[in-house]
Design an enzyme around this catalytic site. Structure first.
Site, PDB file in Angstrom:
ATOM      1  N   ASP A   1      -5.131 -12.465   5.446  1.00 34.73           N
ATOM      2  CA  ASP A   1      -4.740 -12.265   4.058  1.00 34.73           C
ATOM      3  C   ASP A   1      -4.418 -13.627   3.444  1.00 34.73           C
ATOM      4  O   ASP A   1      -4.236 -14.619   4.153  1.00 34.73           O
ATOM      5  CB  ASP A   1      -3.474 -11.403   3.975  1.00 34.73           C
TER       6      ASP A   1
ATOM      7  N   ASP B   1      -0.463  -6.753   5.807  1.00 39.48           N
ATOM      8  CA  ASP B   1       0.927  -6.370   5.560  1.00 39.48           C
ATOM      9  C   ASP B   1       1.067  -5.048   4.827  1.00 39.48           C
ATOM     10  O   ASP B   1       2.167  -4.527   4.692  1.00 39.48           O
ATOM     11  CB  ASP B   1       1.656  -7.458   4.759  1.00 39.48           C
TER      12      ASP B   1
ATOM     13  N   ASP C   1      -4.062  -1.945   5.021  1.00 40.48           N
ATOM     14  CA  ASP C   1      -4.571  -2.825   6.071  1.00 40.48           C
ATOM     15  C   ASP C   1      -4.595  -2.145   7.438  1.00 40.48           C
ATOM     16  O   ASP C   1      -5.187  -2.680   8.384  1.00 40.48           O
ATOM     17  CB  ASP C   1      -3.699  -4.083   6.184  1.00 40.48           C
TER      18      ASP C   1
END
Length: 956
Positions: free
Chosen positions: A392, A680, A684
């Site tokens: 990310d 997070d 995901d």
């Protein structure tokens, strides 16, 4: 109509009283096996059982020799069998102790969930407390992705859907509401009830806690979470295969030893060779068939073999040695069996599982200090094989400290809040169209709770002395549309005091999306101006949000099928929110790339923003082009075949959708990559589960953490690099243990086998071999498992996931060094048998004569030389492929401690009288002169290696 109320929550005094009355919010683990029971489990190993039986029979023979034959050695005949039991109990006791130590290391994992932070309202303010500190009566705030910490009754619920599959097995999330008209009569649990352990899939709300800990529904069916060490990773599969191979080879050696010792006992008579037939058949069955048969079949075949062997030996004894006592035959046969079984015990690296377990436990504990909380044990090792990291952007590459950098509100020329209507609309829109809140525990430095981007807006209000809480309390919420990555905006319809009798719709989200919903712009600002401003912010890698509003009549249709459908929205302006790159990330990314690991950014931001972040961290260079970046829609349009051909070139996926990351992982795996993924959010979770190693963020959702293998506590990419370093170092530590252990095995097995056919006493007795097994297997496993990681491993390329753990260099070392040790010891064995050595200096004027057996002093010399040569080789093994001196001990206190135990233990065994009796050591021990010669000569193993290392260093 839903009204957001102001809740006071419990006071500190009420919290203490509630905890005293209802208990803490922890689940009582189930009872474990007692320590005594765990210790007895060590004796379930079949080889240990055989040794115990052999030891018992040995004691019986000793009783017979002492009482029946009146052996001239007196009570000394009991020393060896007692020594066998001492060695067995010592080995199993050490293994038991260090398994308990490993369990203690792992116990932290069972406490992780109880320490997770939960948003609650106490003393009239929103704050966070550990999950275990929740009490009955607490008011808890829940948002999308959160795990419900306790059972309770909903006070407010906005578009709330909860996954209750952990309790009722239903895959469809349950709709939750406080409106009785929406209650489902057939629901597994009440519609206004939320339960511990379930997960919020959509929406948000407030609930009051009614049950905690064991009194929750989850607690009633709870089974204490156990650490899953049964996961079959590439390493564990390789080690299992290696153990099977070594075990089979050890069976072959054991069979040859039985045959050899019996043939020599009967003076090589040809007829004795027939004993090889049942022995070969038995060990062939053991190697080829035993794994397929029931235990009772194995027992029958084993008993049958021993009966046939004993009967055959008795018949041969009566035929070939009719004048000899049968007691000598039985003693020799029992000793032969014990040597054969002990050799198997020594050859099979029982310390291997311990080395792996301790390495993993040690790594898990130390990785915690580098902000890597390992949730699943196998992830330590798998990180070392990682070839691709899909990361990310926000929070991992950047600081995740979102702050409003600049505003462009077109109704506010000076960009300052004032008393006009536009300013109040803006304040109200930011305050109510948000799921974030602020923790004012530290009034001078409020802490954001919830989404950091939304929190940045609340902090901006706080800086302008506007209380978002007061605004929320004054507003009646009619309907909400939560943010989703599909529509990229969120909206709320409210009854406001700003415009009497009217409803106001507030919309916030991606500027280009929100602007597309609008009919006009405040101040009639042209679209081109807005686009230029957006491009400027995005080129600086800033996150942008657009704001819009519409004043409506009560009967206006606002939402339809999850989208805003009004046609008269006014675009208010944009906000640029900055989240700077972490200072340590460029170096960490460079380190991973030098280590042969590809880094790929998957983000929902625009291509401009993503490329700018990539440039700042050193991932995106002037050599990259459009083939190295792709948008979510373009990514989705690729077929699997097209994606597989392009995936290696991709560095950035911008405007990514929830399932894009999972599809990226699957494509990389099809291309034989070992993939680690960071995430997070709840969206995901699929990618985290699909990856070889899932890395959740410390402030991520519970859903993401549950799906992950490792939690990066500080959210930093540099911590991921440290996890890779630990994984690679762990793998090398296990390789070093195997190098050392198998070198010992080669020397020991061939030496005992040679002794069997030479007709000597076994060069190593049963108790001596068990001591060798203890120090060279168990202790070595502990020593080499606790070696610290080396930063040098980050200069290597990722290992081949399918490569055999014993590489070519290790193989040559094992054969070469083990073979050399065997030849050295075999030469000494031959010399000792054909001469009378009373001190090692006698070898200088050696005269070989007839075979005259081995004296106790010679056997002690041979045993001590065997141990000390391998003792010094342990230093070489720990330095294998490190490029360092074997005498480099920084961070190796555990190694030094264990080496000291081995060294002192060997001297004590040889020199202390009571230990001499147990381990077949000559009375009086060795002379100081012989000790000096042995230590000096044995240490040449170390000094030769150090000289070679020094030469290579000087030639670089």
């Amino acid at each position: 109509m839903v009204q957001k109320k102001h809740y006071e929550g419990l006071t500190d005094t009420e919290v203490l009283k509630s905890r005293e009355q209802y208990g803490a919010n922890v689940l009582t683990p189930k009872e474990k096996i007692s320590l005594w029971g765990q210790f007895l489990e060590k004796f379930e190993d079949p080889l240990i059982i055989v040794l115990l039986i052999a030891g018992f029979l040995s004691i019986c023979i000793s009783f017979w020799e002492y009482w029946g034959l009146h052996n001239e050695d007196g009570a000394a005949v009991f020393f060896e069998p007692i020594g066998i039991f001492i060695a067995i109990f010592l080995a199993t006791g050490i293994a038991f102790f260090f398994e308990l130590k490993a369990d203690k290391e792992f116990s932290v994992l069972n406490q992780v969930n109880d320490e997770e932070e939960v948003e609650v309202i106490r003393n009239g303010i929103t704050t966070t407390v550990a999950k275990k500190d929740i009490v009955v009566g607490d008011i808890v705030i829940i948002n999308t992705g959160a795990e419900i910490p306790a059972d309770g009754r909903l006070l407010e619920a906005i578009s709330l859907y909860v996954d209750e599959s952990t309790l009722n097995g239903e895959s469809v999330p349950a709709h939750k509401s406080t409106n009785e008209e929406e209650f489902e009569k057939d629901a597994s649990y009440a519609t206004n009830q939320v339960l511990r352990g379930t997960k919020v899939m959509e929406g948000h709300g407030f609930f009051v806690v009614e049950a905690v800990g064991d009194q929750t529904e989850n607690g009633k069916v709870f089974e204490a979470a156990q650490i899953d060490d049964s996961v079959k990773t590439p390493l564990s599969e390789q080690l299992d295969g290696l153990s099977v191979l070594i075990t089979k080879i050890s069976y072959i050696f054991a069979g040859f030893i039985i045959i050899g010792r019996l043939i020599v006992f009967f003076h090589w008579k040809p007829i004795v060779w027939t004993l090889a037939i049942p022995t070969i058949i038995f060990f062939w069955l053991v190697i080829k068939k035993f794994n397929r048969w029931k235990w009772y079949v194995k027992t029958i075949i084993t008993v049958a073999y021993f009966c046939i062997l004993i009967c055959s030996v008795i018949v041969l004894h009566d035929y070939l040695l009719p004048d000899k006592s049968m007691s000598g035959l039985f003693a020799h046969l029992l000793n032969t069996m014990m040597i054969a079984v002990t050799l198997i015990v020594v050859a099979v690296p029982e310390g291997l599982p311990m080395a792996v377990t301790l390495s993993l436990a040690y790594s898990m504990r130390r990785m915690m200090r580098t902000n890597n909380l390992v949730r699943k044990m196998h992830a330590c090792e798998t990180m070392g094989a990682t070839t691709v990291i899909c990361t990310d952007k926000t929070g991992t590459l950047t600081q995740n400290q979102m702050r409003v950098y600049q505003t462009q509100f077109y109704g506010l020329p000076n960009q300052t809040l004032n008393e006009n209507l536009t300013s109040h609309l803006l304040e109200e829109g930011i305050a109510v169209n948000s799921t974030a809140s602020l923790d004012y525990t530290d009034a001078s430095n409020p802490k954001v709770l919830g989404n950091p981007t939304e929190g940045a807006l609340l902090l901006w209000l706080h800086e302008h002395h506007v209380s978002y809480q007061e605004i929320r309390e004054e507003v009646h919420i009619v309907e909400e549309l939560p943010f989703t990555t599909e529509r990229k905006y969120m909206a709320v319809l409210v009854m406001s005091a700003l415009v009497e009798g009217k409803q106001i719709l507030y919309v916030k989200g991606a500027p280009e999306i929100v602007y597309g919903l609008c009919k006009q712009t405040e101040g009639n600002v042209p679209k081109e101006v807005i686009e230029r401003q957006l491009e400027g912010y995005q080129e600086q890698a800033m996150r942008t949000l657009g704001f819009a509003y519409q004043i409506l009549d009560d009967n206006t249709n606002v939402f339809k099928e999850g989208f805003v459908v009004t046609d008269n929205l006014t675009f208010m302006g944009i906000v640029a929110i900055s989240d700077p790159v972490r200072s340590d990330v460029p170096g960490a990314v460079a380190e991973c790339m030098k280590a042969g690991i590809d880094v790929k950014i998957v983000t929902g931001d625009t291509s401009r923003t993503a490329k700018e972040i990539g440039r700042q961290i050193g991932l995106w260079t002037s050599h990259d082009n459009e083939r190295n970046i792709i948008t979510g829609p373009e990514f989705a349009a690729l077929s699997d075949g097209e994606l597989d051909k392009r995936v290696a070139d991709l560095k950035i996926i911008s405007r990514a959708r929830p399932l894009d990351k999972k599809r990226l992982v699957e494509s990389l795996q099809r291309c034989n990559e070992v993939v680690a993924v960071t995430g997070d959010g709840t969206n995901d979770a699929p990618a985290l589960q699909a990856a070889h190693v899932g890395l959740s963020m410390g402030d991520g959702t519970s859903v993401a953490k549950d799906a992950s293998d490792i939690t990066i506590i500080d959210n930093s990419f540099s911590s991921i690099g440290k996890a890779v370093m630990w994984g690679r170092s762990l793998y090398q530590n296990i390789q070093r243990f195997l190098l050392f252990q198998l070198t010992v095995n080669v020397a020991a097995c061939f030496l005992v086998l040679a002794g069997a056919f030479m007709g000597t006493e076994s060069p190593l007795t049963v108790t001596q071999m068990l001591w060798v097994n203890l120090i060279m297997d168990t202790f070595a496993a502990m020593a080499l498992a606790s070696l610290p990681p080396s930063e040098k491993v980050m200069k290597d390329k990722p290992r081949d996931r399918n490569a055999f753990i014993i590489n070519r260099s290790m193989g040559w070392n094992i054969i070469g060094v083990g073979g050399f040790f065997f030849l050295l010891l075999f030469a000494l064995l031959y010399i000792f048998e054909h001469s009378n050595i009373t001190t090692l200096k006698d070898i200088l004027h050696l005269k070989l004569g007839e075979e005259n057996g081995l004296s106790p002093y010679e056997l002690t010399l041979l045993f001590t030389i065997f141990v000390m040569t391998h003792f010094f080789y342990l230093f070489n093994a720990r330095a294998f492929e490190t490029g360092r001196s074997a005498l480099h001990f920084k961070g190796c206190r555990g190694l030094l401690f264990i080496i000291s135990i081995i060294f002192i233990g060997q001297i004590a065994m040889v020199e202390i009288p009571i230990l001499q009796n147990f381990f077949n050591i000559v009375k009086g021990g060795l002379s100081l002169e012989d000790w000096i010669i042995i230590l000096t000569a044995s240490s040449m193993v170390l000094w030769i290696r150090e000289a070679w290392h020094l030469l290579k260093t000087l030639n670089r």
